[in-house]
Write an enzyme that holds these catalytic residues in place. Structure first.
Site, PDB file in Angstrom:
ATOM      1  N   ASP A   5       0.858  -1.171   0.000  1.00  0.00           N
ATOM      2  CA  ASP A   5       0.000   0.000   0.000  1.00  0.00           C
ATOM      3  C   ASP A   5       0.903   1.233   0.000  1.00  0.00           C
ATOM      4  O   ASP A   5       2.127   1.157   0.147  1.00  0.00           O
ATOM      5  CB  ASP A   5      -0.962  -0.034   1.211  1.00  0.00           C
ATOM      6  CG  ASP A   5      -2.228   0.761   0.928  1.00  0.00           C
ATOM      7  OD1 ASP A   5      -3.271   0.479   1.543  1.00  0.00           O
ATOM      8  OD2 ASP A   5      -2.160   1.687   0.091  1.00  0.00           O
TER       9      ASP A   5
HETATM   10  C1  GLC Z   1      -4.407   4.154  -0.416  1.00  0.00           C
HETATM   11  C2  GLC Z   1      -5.310   3.008   0.011  1.00  0.00           C
HETATM   12  C3  GLC Z   1      -5.401   1.893  -0.981  1.00  0.00           C
HETATM   13  C4  GLC Z   1      -5.273   2.433  -2.389  1.00  0.00           C
HETATM   14  C5  GLC Z   1      -3.870   3.008  -2.539  1.00  0.00           C
HETATM   15  C6  GLC Z   1      -3.655   3.621  -3.922  1.00  0.00           C
HETATM   16  O1  GLC Z   1      -3.616   4.558   0.667  1.00  0.00           O
HETATM   17  O2  GLC Z   1      -5.056   2.425   1.280  1.00  0.00           O
HETATM   18  O3  GLC Z   1      -6.659   1.239  -0.770  1.00  0.00           O
HETATM   19  O4  GLC Z   1      -5.484   1.410  -3.338  1.00  0.00           O
HETATM   20  O5  GLC Z   1      -3.571   3.960  -1.542  1.00  0.00           O
HETATM   21  O6  GLC Z   1      -4.468   4.743  -4.082  1.00  0.00           O
END
Ligand code: GLC
Length: 706
Positions: free
Chosen positions: A255
């Site tokens: 993440d």
């Molecule tokens: C965010 C979220 C995740 C998302 C990623 C890309 O922090 O936790 O669900 O897919 O970043 O945007």
């Protein structure tokens, strides 16, 4: 075409690490913004994939840099959060879960994939399949609700939907956030998770296993730790379970900045240690943290990471790009062809309207106020959500456009063109301004019909949107009290990303509909329900608390040794509230009376057949969901008082009387034994069918399993 032979061998260490680095282009902000020169990073081979970029020309231009201006010409892939629609926005996932319809779940994902792939997206960071039993947690809005079986079926349906179209009408999927993110302590986003191995295995892991079996190409670990081990560094769950036990061959994408944040977790002293922990745990791609770029070279020098492990991660990333068809044609989804044709977009909106209608849960409807048989001459539409198209799109609204969204006012105007509609906001969604409450009350007094639109803004749920209180924000409760005090029959439409505790409203409003955040076609879907063009088919996929003090609350609880007995002080209960929720899992009213009779269950070899009659005693077509629960009365490990083992949705014409048949495998009466392997102990079971998990809705029979 496959991955070119010897490509990895020709790469420098920096180019290998480049393939493991994903950067945001910030067309959409989905995390803390970093000052990166993305184009230079791509040109120098330090970035191997991008996200938050869509639109064929922009994607094509970025791909051209990678393919034509880098030393090895390795194509990028492009990711985006297509969570509940791309351009056509569907209800938030928690709302769609309330439809209890895998065909619908698949259909909306399919449309989202068609629209996303048409704009250059190769991979979505979805489905989000984190079970949650805590409405303080803002991300409950993004997931399947409280039940693992619903999570399993929704995960499989979404993976089929996103992946099922042709190569240019499908996107790769990322099952996220692995795992138990929805159990973060106190409902605070990003907070630690402490749960038993049993709960992990019985509640939180099953939807991810279903996604892998359905073909998910990627998995995203959660930001959180489980018992002190951050998921981004969790070798046990990422490598031993996901890759080892389940045979997952895809890519693990961290993440946003999560690898670098291992230092903040307190498990890595520097970026080299953080990079080594993540890579050795099985994380292939570093999203936006540049921990691999800045930490892996030192980690290799210090012997914390082997180049062979880096090569293995690169191979998985290249394999994903190959499966996406990008070595064959890097411009497969960003070529000069047209985007989604307008006629198709119109069909997509029709599906969005139907999906939204299938997610609206009628919580109360005293005296059958709904549906409204005829338009009102004078209609008062009151509240901060009366005309709020932006809120209707909810969090993670992708490429959705507010100007294309239909709010409540737009929907009611279209449905009741001859009505004189007066709109009074009364109070803002939040804040201390209450000066227009008097105007709202006056408008209500002048009208024949009052519709009160309350709830949350789009940003009040989703990521980084936990709320310690789950009541109506701002001064909305005051507005509701003042409008309800005039004694007129009021219908409340509640728009929110979570259950909202508002007991006074439930006591005094004649009708209440949980609308969630219904997407682009919100207003038309709400009007369809209020006018009776559609009936209420949605049921709650999450238990609705009376008060945040009851949280976590869910139907699949264990009894404990002193289950609540109001007559006995020394039993498990509160001094100031009943244990029972405001509304049970599965609650949702039809417009007419539905009768469900007691089931009978028959053991047939390794299966059990459960049969029950259900009748529509009303005068209009109804769509009803029948839930099947079991309870193991005596086992070596105490079992929940209810466990959902199946659900079926049936259309019941007026006066229809049908028999619903369930066939359960014998394992449906089992649980995970000491070694967490499935086990079935002979013994007595209760088998319930129900229109919800509310004990008053259950019809029961006993069954012996030998
Ligand atoms: C965010 C979220 C995740 C998302 C990623 C890309 O922090 O936790 O669900 O897919 O970043 O945007």
């Amino acid at each position: 075409m496959a991955v070119p032979d010897g490509l990895i061998e020709r790469m420098t260490l920096r180019e290998k690490i480049g393939q493991l680095t994903m950067a945001s282009v910030d067309l959409v902000i989905s995390g803390p913004v970093a000052d990166t020169d993305v184009e230079r990073g791509v040109r120098e081979g330090r970035i191997g994939s991008l996200f938050n970029l869509f639109g064929r020309p922009a994607v094509r231009a970025a791909q051209r840099v990678a393919v034509e201006e880098t030393r090895l010409g390795v194509p990028l892939f492009f990711g985006f959060d297509v969570i509940h629609g791309f351009r056509t926005i569907f209800p938030i996932p928690l709302a769609e879960a309330c439809a209890f319809d895998p065909a619908l779940w698949e259909a909306t994902a399919r449309i989202a994939a068609v629209e996303a792939a048409a704009e250059g997206v190769d991979l979505t960071f979805a489905p989000m399949i984190d079970v949650s039993r805590d409405p303080r947690w803002g991300r409950i809005a993004e997931g399947p609700g409280e039940d693992p079986l619903v999570g399993v079926r929704l995960a499989a349906a979404k993976v089929r939907g996103y992946r099922g179209g042709g190569p240019t009408a499908a996107v790769a999927v990322t099952a996220k956030h692995f795992v138990a993110y929805g159990a973060s302590v106190a409902g605070r986003d990003y907070a630690p998770v402490d749960i038993s191995e049993r709960t992990l295995a019985e509640v939180y892991l099953p939807p991810f296993h279903a996604a892998i079996v359905a073909g998910a190409e990627a998995v995203m670990p959660a930001f959180t730790d489980v018992e002190g081990t951050p998921m981004t560094a969790h070798h046990g769950l990422l490598t031993e379970v996901l890759r080892g036990r389940w045979g997952f061959r895809g890519v693990i994408i961290s993440d946003y900045k999560a690898i670098a944040e291992l230092m903040l977790h307190g498990v890595a002293a520097d970026l080299a240690e953080a990079a080594a922990l993540a890579l050795n745990a099985g994380v292939d791609i570093d999203m936006m943290g540049f921990a691999y770029e800045r930490g892996l070279p030192a980690a290799v020098e210090r012997g914390l990471v082997g180049v062979a492990d880096i090569d293995a991660a690169v191979a998985r990333v290249l394999d994903l790009k190959d499966r996406l068809g990008l070595f064959e044609d890097p411009y497969l989804r960003s070529g000069p062809a047209d985007a989604v044709p307008p006629a198709m977009a119109t069909r997509h909106r029709a599906v969005a309207r139907a999906a939204a209608g299938r997610s609206l849960v009628v919580l109360r409807n005293a005296g059958g106020l709904l549906p409204y048989a005829v338009p009102a001459e004078r209609l008062a539409v009151i509240g901060p959500l009366a005309d709020a198209p932006a809120a209707m799109l909810g969090p993670w609204s992708g490429a959705g456009r507010v100007e294309e969204a239909v709010g409540v006012l737009g929907g009611l105007r279209a449905a009741w063109p001859a009505s004189a509609i007066e709109v009074v906001r009364g109070v803002p969604v939040e804040g201390g301004d209450a000066q227009d409450i008097a105007a709202a009350v006056a408008a209500a007094r002048r009208s024949d019909r009052v519709i009160l639109c309350l709830g949350e803004a789009a940003w009040m749920s989703g990521e980084a949107a936990s709320r310690a209180r789950i009541d109506l924000p701002g001064r909305q409760a005051e507005l509701a009290a003042a409008v309800l005090a005039i004694g007129a029959p009021v219908t409340v439409l509640l728009f929110s990303g979570r259950p909202i505790a508002m007991p006074d409203v439930f006591d005094r409003a004649v009708a209440v509909v949980a609308c969630w955040l219904p997407g682009t076609e919100a207003g038309h879907a709400v009007a369809d329900l209020l006018t009776g063009r559609i009936g209420p088919s949605a049921r709650l996929a999450v238990t609705w608390p009376r008060h945040v003090g009851q949280v976590p609350i869910h139907y699949a609880a264990r009894a404990g040794g002193r289950p609540e007995d109001p007559a006995d002080r020394y039993t498990s209960k509160y001094l100031d509230l009943p244990n029972t929720p405001q509304f049970a899992f599965g609650h949702g009213l039809a417009y007419g009376p539905i009768r469900l009779d007691a089931p009978w269950a028959t053991v047939r070899g390794d299966a059990v057949d459960v049969v029950a009659d259900v009748a529509n005693e009303g005068d209009r077509l109804e769509t009803v969901t029948v839930f099947l629960f079991v309870r193991d009365l005596v086992a070596r490990v105490a079992r929940p008082i209810l466990e959902l083992r199946d659900f079926k949705q049936i259309a019941l014409p007026a006066g229809a009387h049908v028999t619903v048949t369930f066939r359960l495998a014998r394992t449906a009466f089992g649980y995970l034994g000491d070694d967490l392997a499935p086990t079935v102990e002979p013994g007595e079971f209760l088998v319930h069918v129900g229109l919800s998990a509310d004990p008053a809705d259950l019809r029961t029979t006993r069954l012996r399993i030998d």
